[in-house]
Design an enzyme around this catalytic site. Structure first.
Site, PDB file in Angstrom:
ATOM      1  N   HIS A   1      25.966 -41.944  65.476  1.00 25.58           N
ATOM      2  CA  HIS A   1      27.401 -41.648  64.856  1.00 25.58           C
ATOM      3  C   HIS A   1      27.583 -40.206  65.161  1.00 25.58           C
ATOM      4  O   HIS A   1      27.431 -39.231  64.214  1.00 25.58           O
ATOM      5  CB  HIS A   1      27.409 -41.957  63.301  1.00 25.58           C
ATOM      6  CG  HIS A   1      28.889 -41.567  62.741  1.00 25.58           C
ATOM      7  ND1 HIS A   1      29.656 -42.700  62.894  1.00 25.58           N
ATOM      8  CD2 HIS A   1      29.282 -40.605  62.003  1.00 25.58           C
ATOM      9  CE1 HIS A   1      30.716 -42.178  62.194  1.00 25.58           C
ATOM     10  NE2 HIS A   1      30.411 -41.033  61.667  1.00 25.58           N
TER      11      HIS A   1
ATOM     12  N   GLU B   1      23.609 -41.043  61.890  1.00 27.33           N
ATOM     13  CA  GLU B   1      24.315 -39.879  62.337  1.00 27.33           C
ATOM     14  C   GLU B   1      23.354 -38.786  62.569  1.00 27.33           C
ATOM     15  O   GLU B   1      22.002 -39.028  62.262  1.00 27.33           O
ATOM     16  CB  GLU B   1      25.104 -39.346  61.073  1.00 27.33           C
ATOM     17  CG  GLU B   1      26.033 -38.291  61.585  1.00 27.33           C
ATOM     18  CD  GLU B   1      27.141 -37.826  60.462  1.00 27.33           C
ATOM     19  OE1 GLU B   1      28.127 -37.061  60.917  1.00 27.33           O
ATOM     20  OE2 GLU B   1      27.110 -38.361  59.094  1.00 27.33           O
TER      21      GLU B   1
END
Length: 584
Positions: free
Chosen positions: A502, A556
């Site tokens: 991400h 992420e």
């Protein structure tokens, strides 16, 4: 059919039918898990086997399949975090360099190497070079951004020569909608904003690693634009962030909480993001974290005054001004104002005594002024640090410098608290069936594990105890593949690694292979609505990880996770690899 194999198959069928919260039969991805990068010939070597119910294992040569080692497995222990029964395969006695895999009951691990030298050097380099690839305000050029033939160069994003003062940060001298210039710095995570709190805590991990092993880092060539200027490349890279962080201090000494657009941009390259950017808010937390990071800069850049004239003095003056502002404004908390929807890094509802502890610790170490030591409250609780609980960063620095400061103050409280913390993390690791120090899997679990690995490495250096060294190594192995997801969590390393972060750059690049050197957030059973609950392979906390762009909760990347990963890689190279100038 071997009875043990049949027994394991039947057991798995039953567990998958009745296991609470299991989403799919694909949840179990590999039964034999190794450090996918490899092992030092002279070091401890362990694999983790899941649900095997076996007594013996083999290590085989990767090409021929020849058996080179046989060993007994430890007794199985159930780990509730993954709902697996885990066994340890120890093959430390295998010291011959080569390429191998671990084999047991018709299952085999990913391949790995045993080497004499520089097993993790490339990892140490690229987890640091990840910060170069994160740079704002500069073209990322192919001669510095190519990995195994893949080019990650890009155009400059965010010159940040016009950053507007948000109304929450306005003063008489800098009214709302006036602007300042604040170039450089690293993008914080998968977005393009920059945050003072997270920048400061990330700088601590890198600065401490440098202070622990300066000779190693003086030898480490990152191949960045500044390489060869007479300064260690880790400090060259950190200076890019420090140059930006200086700009975050207002004229009154207070520090802007973040440089940010009002909302996140879409998944585009940095040069395509044309949203206005603002200095938003000031906070006591950001100001004290800034003071701590600048106090560290004052001492580590002092040696390089001839190359970076005045930087050390400038950093100390900035730290002192920040400290003074925080003393006058001890309780200014940050919360996103109306209309701002980017990262918050707020400390609402929390005491700020931990920020005071960290800033005072670094100022005391740098200046030797006892008035800062007198601000330290050793009755506080010390636990794994993160961006919102930072006092342990100060304790780590004090522990490393304890011999130096023992000439000024009684170091018994430092020793008592750091030894207690080290023992707590060691026990967490030692009694965990997967040999990893973590209490709870939540957002950024890999960052927590990496920080704990650094603490164990520091404890080994301070107390010269091999038990901390071994716990650090098993912690590192977890991140490199001995975990229930079967991923090496750093991109482009090992056999199976995250590809679909991400992250705006990764997505916009559109390449099959991701940028190298990035540690993903890791397993996290919360926020699984980001990709839809049923898309995750398992709800078991240690297995709830998804390598998809939508999974901001597990996939992420962020400065404050990559920095301790880079620090841990360097510490492992020195402690486990026994780095010396002649070992290159």
């Amino acid at each position: 059919m071997d009875f043990r194999i049949l027994k394991r198959i039947l057991g798995l069928i039953v567990s998958y039918i009745f296991m609470w919260g299991c989403f799919s039969l694909s949840a179990q991805v590999n039964f034999v898990r190794v450090n996918q990068i490899g092992y030092y010939a002279h070091s401890t070597k362990q694999a983790i086997l899941a649900n095997m119910d076996a007594t013996e294992f083999e290590v085989r040569e990767s090409v021929t399949g020849d058996v080179v080692f046989r060993g007994e497995l430890s007794e199985g222990k159930h780990w509730k975090q993954s709902n697996e029964t885990l066994q340890v395969a120890d093959f430390t006695k295998l010291t011959k360099p080569g390429k191998y895999y671990v084999y047991c009951l018709n299952e085999k691990s990913h391949p790995f190497e045993i080497k004499e030298k520089a097993v993790y050097e490339s990892l140490a380099v690229w987890t640091l070079k990840a910060f170069y690839l994160w740079r704002a305000s500069i073209d990322i050029k192919p001669e510095y951004a190519t990995f195994n033939g893949d080019d990650y160069s890009r155009k400059m994003g965010h010159a940040d020569d016009t950053v507007y003062i948000h109304q929450t940060a306005a003063t008489e001298r800098r009214p709302a909608e006036s602007f300042v210039s604040a170039p450089r710095g690293w993008y914080d995570a998968g977005d393009y904003n920059l945050y003072s709190v997270n920048a400061s805590v990330s700088l601590h991990s890198l600065a401490l690693a440098y202070e622990m092993f300066p000779a190693y880092y003086k030898s480490l060539n990152l191949n960045i634009p500044e390489s060869g200027n007479g300064v260690p490349d880790i400090l060259n890279e950190m200076k890019w962030e420090y140059d930006w962080l200086f700009n975050m201090q207002d004229e009154d000494g207070g520090v802007y909480h973040k440089l940010s657009s009002l909302r996140f941009c879409t998944m585009i390259m940095p040069d395509k993001d044309d949203l206005d950017r603002y200095m938003i808010g000031k906070s006591t937390a950001a100001t004290l974290d800034f003071a701590a990071a600048m106090a560290m800069a004052a001492r580590i850049y002092k040696e390089y005054d001839s190359i970076f004239p005045g930087m050390s003095d400038r950093a100390l003056k900035a730290a002192l001004r920040a400290w003074k502002w925080a003393e006058a404004n001890p309780d200014v908390h940050f919360k996103n104002p109306e209309g701002v929807r980017t990262g918050e890094y707020g400390d609402m509802g929390r005491s700020l005594t931990d920020e005071v502890f960290w800033a005072a610790s670094e100022l005391f170490i740098t200046t030797g002024d006892k008035k800062y030591f007198d601000k330290l409250d050793f009755m506080e609780m010390f636990e794994t640090p993160n961006w919102s609980v930072v006092n342990t960063f100060g304790l780590m620095s004090l522990a490393f410098h304890k011999e130096k400061i023992s000439k000024i103050v009684n170091i018994d409280p430092i020793d008592r608290k750091f030894k207690g913390l080290s023992e707590s993390i060691y026990n967490m690791c030692h009694y965990c069936p997967n040999l990893v120090p973590i209490k709870k899997f939540e957002w950024g679990s890999n960052g927590v594990i990496a920080v704990n690995g650094m603490i164990l490495g520091l404890a080994h250096q301070v107390y010269k105890s091999d038990k901390y060294k071994e716990a650090m190594l098993s912690t590192f192995n977890y991140l490199m593949g001995t975990n229930p997801t079967d991923y090496c969590f750093v991109s482009r390393f090992g056999t199976r690694y995250p590809r679909n972060f991400h992250d705006r750059r990764t997505t916009a690049f559109g390449k099959y292979e991701p940028m190298p050197g990035y540690l993903c957030g890791g397993a996290n059973p919360g926020q699984v609505a980001d990709c839809g609950k049923m898309n995750y392979p398992s709800s078991q906390p240690a297995r709830c990880y998804l390598d998809k762009v939508c999974s901001y909760s597990t996939n992420e990347i962020a400065n404050n996770w990559n920095a301790p990963m880079a620090g841990l890689a360097g510490i492992v190279e020195n402690i486990i690899g026994r780095w010396t100038d002649s070992s290159k």
